[in-house]
Design an enzyme around this catalytic site. Structure first.
Site, PDB file in Angstrom:
ATOM      1  N   ALA A 129      66.243  71.695  51.099  1.00 15.39           N
ATOM      2  CA  ALA A 129      65.655  71.510  52.427  1.00 15.39           C
ATOM      3  C   ALA A 129      64.519  70.509  52.377  1.00 15.39           C
ATOM      4  O   ALA A 129      63.828  70.383  51.367  1.00 15.39           O
ATOM      5  CB  ALA A 129      65.122  72.857  52.950  1.00 15.39           C
ATOM      6  N   CYS A 130      64.323  69.764  53.471  1.00 18.70           N
ATOM      7  CA  CYS A 130      63.234  68.795  53.565  1.00 18.70           C
ATOM      8  C   CYS A 130      62.108  69.406  54.376  1.00 18.70           C
ATOM      9  O   CYS A 130      62.207  69.545  55.586  1.00 18.70           O
ATOM     10  CB  CYS A 130      63.714  67.498  54.215  1.00 18.70           C
ATOM     11  N   GLY A 131      61.007  69.779  53.690  1.00 17.97           N
ATOM     12  CA  GLY A 131      59.901  70.414  54.382  1.00 17.97           C
ATOM     13  C   GLY A 131      58.751  69.464  54.611  1.00 17.97           C
ATOM     14  O   GLY A 131      58.706  68.736  55.586  1.00 17.97           O
TER      15      GLY A 131
END
Length: 290
Positions: A129-131
């Site tokens: 995931a890209c946080g």
């Protein structure tokens, strides 16, 4: 023989590109000798969470890093941590967005990787995931931090001339450092400029933690004084000050971009650097007066 890596020719365009990667520009306020508050812009270094992933299966840790020359960082830290023995053990480096920020994906030879796995039980599957990753336009806010409300009675509470006096007295107040010469200090002064507490340590974070502990033991009101740091102001220092309930933080050196974002998010008055023609107020200047 390994071919030497040659540096590209330095041009204005390449320098501008490196500045863009390494930092962000912030508007602040410059207090002049004529007692004016003038707008000023300054480039501040970024610090982003970079997580090291080895061979797609082992997370070695996360650290705050200026997002520049990360391929060099991957090789350097792999050698410094004795994960690999030489440059030939590093097979590939790539960047991606991860749960904590930037994922530095490092592929190393089989034998060093086996040794790495045998030496630790922290291997984890890399997240996808890209946080927090990447965009400096998106503030890296910490939603858990409290907000320090600016009360009407606080406006103009802290005198810049008194702060300057305390900053000039900081070195003399560092009793241990006068003998040792390598210690950081976190200092608490009241609004009249009296230095009440000085805590020193080889680590700047430790010095501030010690000061916070002393203030809490003594039940000191956080809005009746200000904290001065002899070190640079990274995001952790801002975070610690906010969590302690401080209203005004002063540092000798410039803050990081992330530190400014946290100060603005939380309503902390941040003056850094605190001396000379380069002094800047990055958040809540309303608490300051001449």
């Amino acid at each position: 023989m390994t071919e030497e890596k040659k540096l590209p020719p330095t041009t204005l365009k390449t320098l501008e590109k490196r500045f863009e990667q390494a930092g962000s520009r912030f508007e602040g306020v410059f207090p002049t000798d004529d007692e004016e508050m003038l707008p000023r812009e300054r480039l501040l270094a970024e610090e982003l969470p970079v997580t090291l992933h080895y061979n797609g299966a082992f997370e070695h840790g996360t650290m705050m890093v200026t997002p520049l020359d990360l391929e060099d960082f991957a090789l350097g830290i792999s050698l410094s941590e004795r994960i690999i023995q030489g440059r030939e053990d590093l097979k590939n480096v790539s960047l991606s967005c991860g749960e904590k920020g930037i994922d530095l994906n490092i592929e190393i030879a089989i034998e060093p990787f086996r040794k790495l796995l045998r030496g630790s039980s922290r291997a984890t599957v890399a997240g996808s995931a890209c946080g927090l990753c990447g965009s400096k336009e998106e503030s890296l806010f910490d939603a858990s931090l409290p907000v320090i409300a600016l009360e009407e009675s606080e406006k103009g509470r802290y005198s810049l001339s008194i702060i300057e006096k305390v900053v000039n007295e900081m070195r003399d107040s560092q009793i241990l450092n006068q003998e040792i010469g390598m210690l950081h200090a976190a200092i608490w002064a009241d609004r009249q400029g009296n230095i009440l507490y000085v805590r020193e340590d080889i680590g700047r974070h430790n010095a501030l933690d010690k000061l916070i502990g002393a203030l809490k033991y003594a039940n000191i009101a956080m809005n009746e004084g200000f904290c001065c740091l002899t070190s640079r102001c990274s995001y952790e220092m801002t975070q610690k000050a906010v969590l302690a309930g401080m209203h005004c933080l002063v540092a000798i050196s410039a803050p990081s971009a992330y530190a400014v974002r946290l100060a603005r998010q939380s309503g902390l008055t941040l003056l850094a650097p605190a001396q000379g023609k380069r002094k800047m107020i990055f958040s809540q200047p309303e608490r300051l007066s001449f």
